[in-house]
Design a protein around this motif. Structure first.
Motif, mmCIF file in Angstrom:
data_model
loop_
_atom_site.group_PDB
_atom_site.id
_atom_site.type_symbol
_atom_site.label_atom_id
_atom_site.label_comp_id
_atom_site.label_asym_id
_atom_site.label_seq_id
_atom_site.Cartn_x
_atom_site.Cartn_y
_atom_site.Cartn_z
ATOM 1 N N LYS A 24 0.829 -1.208 0.000
ATOM 2 C CA LYS A 24 0.000 0.000 0.000
ATOM 3 C C LYS A 24 0.870 1.269 0.000
ATOM 4 C CE LYS A 24 -4.311 1.336 2.075
ATOM 5 N NZ LYS A 24 -5.265 1.066 3.152
ATOM 6 N N MET A 25 1.975 1.217 0.719
ATOM 7 C CA MET A 25 2.870 2.371 0.843
ATOM 8 C C MET A 25 3.731 2.589 -0.403
ATOM 9 S SD MET A 25 4.339 1.876 4.710
ATOM 10 C CE MET A 25 5.180 3.460 4.807
ATOM 11 N N TYR A 26 4.192 1.498 -1.012
ATOM 12 C CA TYR A 26 5.225 1.573 -2.045
ATOM 13 C C TYR A 26 4.901 2.490 -3.231
ATOM 14 C CZ TYR A 26 9.017 0.116 -5.110
ATOM 15 O OH TYR A 26 10.112 0.116 -5.933
ATOM 16 N N PRO A 27 3.710 2.456 -3.788
ATOM 17 C CA PRO A 27 3.455 3.327 -4.945
ATOM 18 C C PRO A 27 3.547 4.828 -4.638
ATOM 19 C CG PRO A 27 1.789 1.619 -4.807
ATOM 20 C CD PRO A 27 2.585 1.553 -3.547
ATOM 21 N N ASN A 28 3.503 5.178 -3.362
ATOM 22 C CA ASN A 28 3.501 6.592 -2.982
ATOM 23 C C ASN A 28 4.816 7.085 -2.391
ATOM 24 O OD1 ASN A 28 0.707 6.964 -3.669
ATOM 25 N ND2 ASN A 28 0.250 5.733 -1.868
ATOM 26 N N VAL A 29 5.829 6.238 -2.333
ATOM 27 C CA VAL A 29 7.058 6.626 -1.641
ATOM 28 C C VAL A 29 7.788 7.797 -2.291
ATOM 29 C CG1 VAL A 29 7.470 4.408 -0.523
ATOM 30 C CG2 VAL A 29 8.488 4.851 -2.742
ATOM 31 N N THR A 30 7.657 7.959 -3.583
ATOM 32 C CA THR A 30 8.376 9.049 -4.247
ATOM 33 C C THR A 30 7.565 10.346 -4.309
ATOM 34 O OG1 THR A 30 7.613 8.327 -6.417
ATOM 35 C CG2 THR A 30 9.737 7.476 -5.664
ATOM 36 N N LYS A 31 6.351 10.320 -3.795
ATOM 37 C CA LYS A 31 5.493 11.500 -3.889
ATOM 38 C C LYS A 31 5.815 12.586 -2.866
ATOM 39 C CE LYS A 31 1.811 9.173 -6.269
ATOM 40 N NZ LYS A 31 0.478 8.625 -6.237
ATOM 41 N N SER A 32 6.495 12.215 -1.772
ATOM 42 C CA SER A 32 6.887 13.225 -0.790
ATOM 43 C C SER A 32 8.046 12.707 0.054
ATOM 44 C CB SER A 32 5.710 13.591 0.126
ATOM 45 O OG SER A 32 5.455 12.559 1.056
ATOM 46 N N ASP A 33 8.773 13.640 0.634
ATOM 47 C CA ASP A 33 9.879 13.269 1.519
ATOM 48 C C ASP A 33 9.363 12.483 2.721
ATOM 49 O OD1 ASP A 33 11.457 14.682 -0.196
ATOM 50 O OD2 ASP A 33 11.954 16.285 1.215
ATOM 51 N N SER A 34 8.223 12.888 3.253
ATOM 52 C CA SER A 34 7.696 12.202 4.436
ATOM 53 C C SER A 34 7.288 10.765 4.106
ATOM 54 C CB SER A 34 6.530 12.972 5.052
ATOM 55 O OG SER A 34 5.456 13.064 4.150
ATOM 56 N N ASN A 35 6.727 10.539 2.926
ATOM 57 C CA ASN A 35 6.388 9.170 2.514
ATOM 58 C C ASN A 35 7.647 8.325 2.402
ATOM 59 O OD1 ASN A 35 3.747 10.020 2.289
ATOM 60 N ND2 ASN A 35 3.612 9.731 0.087
ATOM 61 N N ALA A 36 8.686 8.888 1.806
ATOM 62 C CA ALA A 36 9.943 8.167 1.631
ATOM 63 C C ALA A 36 10.574 7.828 2.981
ATOM 64 C CB ALA A 36 10.913 8.986 0.789
ATOM 65 N N LYS A 37 10.566 8.787 3.887
ATOM 66 C CA LYS A 37 11.160 8.557 5.209
ATOM 67 C C LYS A 37 10.360 7.547 6.010
ATOM 68 C CE LYS A 37 13.486 12.954 5.305
ATOM 69 N NZ LYS A 37 13.502 14.330 5.763
ATOM 70 N N GLU A 38 9.043 7.618 5.926
ATOM 71 C CA GLU A 38 8.195 6.657 6.626
ATOM 72 C C GLU A 38 8.433 5.242 6.090
ATOM 73 O OE1 GLU A 38 3.469 5.652 7.406
ATOM 74 O OE2 GLU A 38 3.991 7.452 6.280
ATOM 75 N N PHE A 39 8.527 5.121 4.780
ATOM 76 C CA PHE A 39 8.780 3.817 4.157
ATOM 77 C C PHE A 39 10.140 3.279 4.591
ATOM 78 C CE2 PHE A 39 10.098 1.113 0.531
ATOM 79 C CZ PHE A 39 9.064 0.199 0.564
ATOM 80 N N SER A 40 11.162 4.112 4.546
ATOM 81 C CA SER A 40 12.505 3.683 4.947
ATOM 82 C C SER A 40 12.530 3.252 6.408
ATOM 83 C CB SER A 40 13.521 4.801 4.721
ATOM 84 O OG SER A 40 13.706 5.006 3.345
ATOM 85 N N ALA A 41 11.843 3.996 7.260
ATOM 86 C CA ALA A 41 11.789 3.639 8.683
ATOM 87 C C ALA A 41 11.087 2.295 8.876
ATOM 88 C CB ALA A 41 11.074 4.732 9.474
#
Length: 161
Positions: A24-41
């Motif tokens: 659910k998260m993966y398609p949106n990871v590049t849409k914002s810095d916060s999405n990317a950081k949340e995914f990485s965490a």
């Protein structure tokens, strides 16, 4: 003793993200810095011994993290680390369509200068060939990817609709 064992099992399972959440998260990871950081965490505690699909998503998170490094040497090091992890995961499960989709999604979007665009046609063909064999949830996930991907022709996109 039972309480201690239960607590240890709970801690072990609580730390590992479930695949549905990650998908659910993966398609949106590049849409914002916060999405990317949340995914990485979320992916930080995944080890090489975990489910290989989760390891592939962790590799993607490392590759994504390379974008946010300030020093060029750190960018390159993180990129190489993520690419190496992703390639070793694919080598361990070469017939896993989701891992190939992850690699394709990365290779479509990295700059050409990285030299990491060598498997696009191979993964695109593999996904196209084996798409019909997948189960419902994974098939829907792949369909969403294919429809937005630059690697698939309009004819291939019509095939999955």
């Amino acid at each position: 003793m039972k309480l201690l064992l239960s607590l240890l099992l709970w801690i072990n399972f609580a730390g590992t993200p479930d695949l549905a959440t990650i998908r659910k998260m993966y398609p949106n990871v590049t849409k914002s810095d916060s999405n990317a950081k949340e995914f990485s965490a979320k992916m930080a505690d995944i080890s090489d011994n975990d489910d290989k699909i989760l390891v592939a998503y962790k590799a993607a998170s490392i590759l994504l993290d390379s974008n946010y490094q300030k020093k060029l040497t750190n960018k390159i090091a993180r990129f190489k680390e993520g690419a190496k992890l992703l390639e070793s995961t694919i080598k361990s499960e070469p017939n896993n369509i989701e891992i190939r989709m992850i690699r394709l999604s990365i290779q479509e979007n990295v700059p050409r200068i990285t030299g990491y665009k060598k498997n696009i046609k191979e993964d695109q063909k593999y996904i196209t060939t084996h798409y019909a064999e997948q189960n419902g949830a994974l098939k829907d996930y792949l369909k969403d990817f294919i429809l937005q991907s630059k690697s698939f022709s309009e004819k291939e996109k019509q095939f999955v609709k």
